[in-house]
Motif scaffolding. Structure first.
Motif, mmCIF file in Angstrom:
data_model
loop_
_atom_site.group_PDB
_atom_site.id
_atom_site.type_symbol
_atom_site.label_atom_id
_atom_site.label_comp_id
_atom_site.label_asym_id
_atom_site.label_seq_id
_atom_site.Cartn_x
_atom_site.Cartn_y
_atom_site.Cartn_z
ATOM 1 N N ILE A 206 -7.536 -17.645 -46.647
ATOM 2 C CA ILE A 206 -7.851 -16.289 -46.442
ATOM 3 C C ILE A 206 -6.977 -15.645 -45.581
ATOM 4 O O ILE A 206 -6.667 -16.117 -44.343
ATOM 5 C CB ILE A 206 -9.605 -16.448 -45.862
ATOM 6 N N LEU A 207 -6.450 -14.389 -45.844
ATOM 7 C CA LEU A 207 -5.576 -13.677 -45.086
ATOM 8 C C LEU A 207 -6.595 -12.611 -44.132
ATOM 9 O O LEU A 207 -7.586 -12.484 -44.350
ATOM 10 C CB LEU A 207 -4.583 -12.918 -45.777
ATOM 11 N N SER A 208 -5.777 -12.025 -43.221
ATOM 12 C CA SER A 208 -6.470 -11.150 -42.249
ATOM 13 C C SER A 208 -7.104 -10.020 -42.968
ATOM 14 O O SER A 208 -6.557 -9.509 -44.019
ATOM 15 C CB SER A 208 -5.361 -10.687 -41.129
ATOM 16 N N SER A 209 -8.192 -9.494 -42.840
ATOM 17 C CA SER A 209 -8.793 -8.577 -43.353
ATOM 18 C C SER A 209 -8.310 -7.021 -43.312
ATOM 19 O O SER A 209 -7.318 -6.931 -42.544
ATOM 20 C CB SER A 209 -10.411 -8.325 -42.999
ATOM 21 N N ALA A 210 -8.568 -6.209 -44.142
ATOM 22 C CA ALA A 210 -8.134 -4.812 -44.091
ATOM 23 C C ALA A 210 -9.198 -3.850 -44.716
ATOM 24 O O ALA A 210 -10.226 -4.164 -45.152
ATOM 25 C CB ALA A 210 -6.675 -4.685 -44.978
ATOM 26 N N GLN A 211 -8.936 -2.592 -44.290
ATOM 27 C CA GLN A 211 -9.668 -1.361 -45.022
ATOM 28 C C GLN A 211 -8.699 -0.335 -45.341
ATOM 29 O O GLN A 211 -7.852 0.102 -44.849
ATOM 30 C CB GLN A 211 -10.751 -0.890 -43.925
ATOM 31 N N ASP A 212 -9.153 0.088 -46.487
ATOM 32 C CA ASP A 212 -8.233 1.048 -47.534
ATOM 33 C C ASP A 212 -9.181 2.362 -47.199
ATOM 34 O O ASP A 212 -10.374 2.567 -46.819
ATOM 35 C CB ASP A 212 -8.413 0.615 -49.037
ATOM 36 N N HIS A 213 -8.406 3.274 -47.738
ATOM 37 C CA HIS A 213 -9.007 4.583 -47.762
ATOM 38 C C HIS A 213 -8.764 5.310 -49.179
ATOM 39 O O HIS A 213 -7.623 5.960 -49.327
ATOM 40 C CB HIS A 213 -8.419 5.675 -46.647
ATOM 41 N N LYS A 214 -9.530 5.321 -49.958
ATOM 42 C CA LYS A 214 -9.465 5.507 -51.376
ATOM 43 C C LYS A 214 -9.435 6.865 -51.804
ATOM 44 O O LYS A 214 -8.717 7.457 -52.688
ATOM 45 C CB LYS A 214 -10.540 5.001 -52.323
#
Ligand code: AMP
Ligand code: GLY
Length: 423
Positions: A206-214
């Motif tokens: 698992i890689l570091s988490s992220a958050q998108d803005h769709k």
């Protein structure tokens, strides 16, 4: 070694920058690439869906390793074509890329193997879908089964809207053959997190988490886009969430694919929703996210090529992934009017500043080189990215760096990473 990257967006630019850093790589190609990728790789004018031409090029140039960045060629079976010709390639085969290519497949897989996701029904017949909607709880989510450029999801507040949605997906074929089948899903609420991973068929890292803005506009208003900006890590991806997902989602997905005779090699992107009943899978993608890759890859300490080779050779269990203890924010500079209609061909000024600064990146998405000048050539144009000691510093730096570049008709969101103020 010689490496070929297939794709042309900001994600592929981020992959190219990481590949160029690898001491193993002495020649980098990208097909078809873009103006920014052209600064670290030799761009080759072959389209991402021209599998035979790409494989022929890889053979002619004695390319040692090919990386597929995009969903369309993966779902279309590019990896199978390369493998049949004895070429080493990073990405899932067609029978595994279906994890992204068919929402009905991925939902059935999750149901069969007890992986938490929203309740759903699948329909091939619009009349049956309409009859079912009469009794469904509102709001309700309609999803075209196949690939639809991230636009095949409709959230319907009323029965009328839902009926219109069935008509546009299944009868008017707004998303083409992607709408031959449809998934009707329970509406969930909660924060969204993107988690990327490397997989070798058995082992997952698992890689570091992220958050998108769709959404296109500030405050999550406007139409869905490919993604207007990202931050990493997500402060909402807590230790508890991570433990839950490791116990119920990540390895379970890899094992399920193997048990189905579809071993997955490549990147699995888990689109998660943190609901009040725990994390649930919104969707799977069979590749890095765009613009998630732009905030995750620059923070990874490993040699990306070495990790990808370990995936292809089935020895990912020998690799530990390490991340810098910092944060990154990417702000997408788009053409005004994206994702609907926009003009192209405007000169981009100020790009040279990024070459002089460390911890700042300007990943090109829709750019081209015309008469020696770099011009806009798409809806999403640039992904201006900065690393910082923490998310707030990274955000401040990313918004400072968007001022360095200019092109006419430029558009961006001003609230990328605003959610971190809630923590
Ligand atoms: P997907 O392509 O499946 O990730 O869907 C695109 C976006 O639609 C997601 O990022 C969510 O914001 C939203 N979405 C998808 N499925 C659901 C659901 N079951 N409940 C609420 N929102 C959803
Ligand atoms: N940023 C979302 C995706 O790549 O699908």
């Amino acid at each position: 070694m010689k490496v070929l990257i297939v794709g042309s967006g900001g994600r592929e630019h981020a992959i190219a920058v990481s590949a160029a850093k690898s001491p193993k790589v002495d020649k980098l190609y990208c097909a078809p690439g873009n103006a920014g990728i052209g600064q670290v790789a030799e761009c080759v004018p072959i389209g991402a869906m021209e599998f035979e031409k790409l494989a022929a090029f890889a053979k002619e140039q004695a390319v040692d390793f090919t990386i597929i960045g995009m969903d369309d060629p993966l779902v279309g079976g590019i990896v199978d074509v390369f493998e049949e010709q004895g070429l080493k390639v990073f990405g899932p085969r067609k029978n595994a890329a279906i994890l992204e290519g068919s929402k009905a497949f991925s939902k059935d897989l999750m149901k069969k193997y007890g992986i938490p996701t929203a309740a759903y029904e699948t329909f091939d017949d619009p009349q049956e879908a309409l009859a079912y909607l009469e009794t469904a709880k509102l709001p309700v989510v309609l999803k075209a089964d196949g690939l639809a450029l991230g636009k095949g999801v409709l959230i319907c507040q009323t029965l009328e809207e839902a009926k219109e949605g069935v008509k546009s997906i299944m009868q008017d074929k707004k998303f083409g053959s992607a709408g031959n089948r449809m998934v009707v899903e329970e509406f969930m609420t909660g924060r969204e997190v993107s988690v990327l991973s490397f997989v070798d068929g058995k082992t997952i890292r698992i890689l570091s988490s992220a958050q998108d803005h769709k959404r296109a506009q500030d405050g999550d208003q406007g139409l869905n886009t490919g993604g207007m900006g990202t931050f990493s890590p997500s402060p909402f991806y807590t230790k508890e969430v991570d433990t839950f997902c490791r116990n119920h989602i990540y390895q379970a997905t890899v094992d399920a694919m193997a048990a189905e005779g579809r071993p997955f090699v490549g990147v699995i992107f888990f689109g998660l929703m943190l609901t009040e009943n725990g994390p649930k899978v919104l969707e799977y993608n069979a590749r890095f996210g765009d613009p998630e890759a732009q905030v995750v890859l620059p923070r990874m300490k490993n040699d990306m090529i070495e990790v990808m080779q370990a995936c292809v050779e089935g020895r990912l269990d020998q690799i530990q992934i390490e991340f810098e203890d910092n944060a990154a924010v990417c702000v997408v500079l788009a053409s005004n009017g994206y994702p609907v209609a926009y003009e192209k061909g405007y000169p981009i000024e100020g790009l040279e500043r990024f070459e002089k600064e460390t911890d700042y990146y300007c990943f090109h998405a829709g750019t081209a080189c015309r008469d020696g000048k770099i011009v806009t050539n798409g809806g999403r144009v640039l992904g201006v990215t900065a690393k910082g000691a923490d998310l707030k510093q990274a955000r401040r730096k990313a918004y400072e760096a968007v001022e360095w570049v200019h092109f006419d008709n430029q558009y961006m969101r001003h609230d990328i990473g605003k959610a971190i103020d809630d923590v």
